[in-house]
Design an enzyme around this catalytic site. Structure first.
Site, PDB file in Angstrom:
ATOM      1  CB  THR A 218      -0.853  -0.570   1.356  1.00 28.70           C
ATOM      2  OG1 THR A 218       0.045   0.064   2.215  1.00 28.70           O
ATOM      3  CG2 THR A 218      -1.909  -1.168   1.351  1.00 28.70           C
ATOM      4  CD  GLU A 219       5.064  -0.150   0.619  1.00 28.86           C
ATOM      5  OE1 GLU A 219       5.628  -1.093   1.803  1.00 28.86           O
ATOM      6  OE2 GLU A 219       4.189  -0.379  -0.027  1.00 28.86           O
ATOM      7  CG  LEU A 220       3.144   3.387  -5.376  1.00 30.07           C
ATOM      8  CD1 LEU A 220       2.449   2.764  -6.844  1.00 30.07           C
ATOM      9  CD2 LEU A 220       4.041   4.804  -5.131  1.00 30.07           C
TER      10      LEU A 220
ATOM     11  CB  VAL B 170       1.351   6.444   2.439  1.00 29.17           C
ATOM     12  CG1 VAL B 170       1.519   7.515   3.284  1.00 29.17           C
ATOM     13  CG2 VAL B 170       0.517   5.260   2.938  1.00 29.17           C
TER      14      VAL B 170
ATOM     15  CG  PHE C  49       6.620  -0.055  -3.833  1.00 29.58           C
ATOM     16  CD1 PHE C  49       6.993  -0.613  -2.965  1.00 29.58           C
ATOM     17  CD2 PHE C  49       6.488  -0.254  -4.656  1.00 29.58           C
ATOM     18  CE1 PHE C  49       5.242  -1.272  -2.827  1.00 29.58           C
ATOM     19  CE2 PHE C  49       4.702   0.520  -4.422  1.00 29.58           C
ATOM     20  CZ  PHE C  49       4.161  -0.655  -3.726  1.00 29.58           C
TER      21      PHE C  49
END
Length: 251
Positions: free
Chosen positions: A126-128, A130, A134
């Site tokens: 789910t990084e993108l 926020v 990566f």
């Protein structure tokens, strides 16, 4: 200690026990590398979490509190911890006792086999969502585990899936009831650990060699770009907003 180490039938069980989300920060990343070194004589390793969470990934609150200086300290340790699992020569089985989100999902992907609970437990990167890209090591670990074709839908959407959906997508290798996840993971680790150590290690290295080579070739150029984006005021602002609206509201 953020990571505890115990032994079950010559299998080293590493348990993430670090705050509410079993998060990855400078302390837990460093400790994971050390515990893997201590487990070097075990015939296999099981990696699991505590309570109802495997790992919620990077500790966004520490990033919000520590700002750019903390990011510069944390990111190299995160990649090193992920690569310590990914490059471990003996079998590593993930006992996904609950959610494996963001860096937690990458940590699971770094293992050789994933047993996911049939209880509440979702996997997703789910990084993108926020606004955080990566690190190269993380992306190559995901590529090795799941292939190149699924990467866009997996990373762009930030979707999390669980149960049969995670099994169908190949994010988990099998499902087990919550009370049997660890037992099943230890059984698989024991079986894989019975394979001859040197041939297993060599085969594992052969399978992962292209990913290690890409990381070694491009990390020195890519990591500074990733660090710059994580340190950017807009990224840190998005992290703080998420912490304030989501994490603090759950406290």
């Amino acid at each position: 200690m953020p990571i505890t180490l115990e032994s079950q039938s010559d299998v080293a069980v590493l348990r993430i026990d670090h705050g509410k989300g079993n998060t990855l920060d400078t302390d837990s990343c460093w400790d994971l590398v050390l515990r893997l070194e201590e487990a070097g004589a075990a015939r296999a390793v099981v990696l699991t979490g505590t309570g109802g969470i495997f790992s919620a990934g990077a500790d966004l609150k520490r990033i919000s509190d520590g700002g750019a200086a903390y990011v510069s300290e944390f990111l190299p340790l995160l990649s090193d911890a992920l690569l310590a699992v990914f490059g471990f020569p003996r079998p590593v089985v993930a006992a996904l006792n609950g959610h494996a989100i963001a860096g937690g999902a990458v940590l699971a992907a770094a293992c050789d086999h994933r047993v996911l609970t049939t209880g509440p437990g979702r996997i997703g990167v789910t990084e993108l969502l926020v606004g955080l890209p990566f690190p190269l090591a993380a992306l190559e670990i995901l590529r090795c585990a799941y292939g190149t074709t699924p990467l866009p839908s997996l990373t762009y959407s930030g979707a999390t899936v669980g149960g049969e959906d995670a099994l169908t997508r190949g994010l988990a290798d099998e499902l087990a009831p919550p009370e049997e996840v660890l037992e099943r993971a230890v059984a698989i680790a024991t079986r894989l650990g019975d394979l001859p150590a040197e041939p297993f290690a060599h085969t594992k290295a052969q399978i992962r060699q292209p990913y290690h080579e890409r990381i070694a070739e491009y990390r020195h150029a890519d990591d500074p770009r990733i660090e710059r984006m994580w340190r950017a005021p807009e990224a840190l602002g998005a992290v703080k907003s998420y912490v304030d609206k989501v994490l603090d509201s759950r406290a």
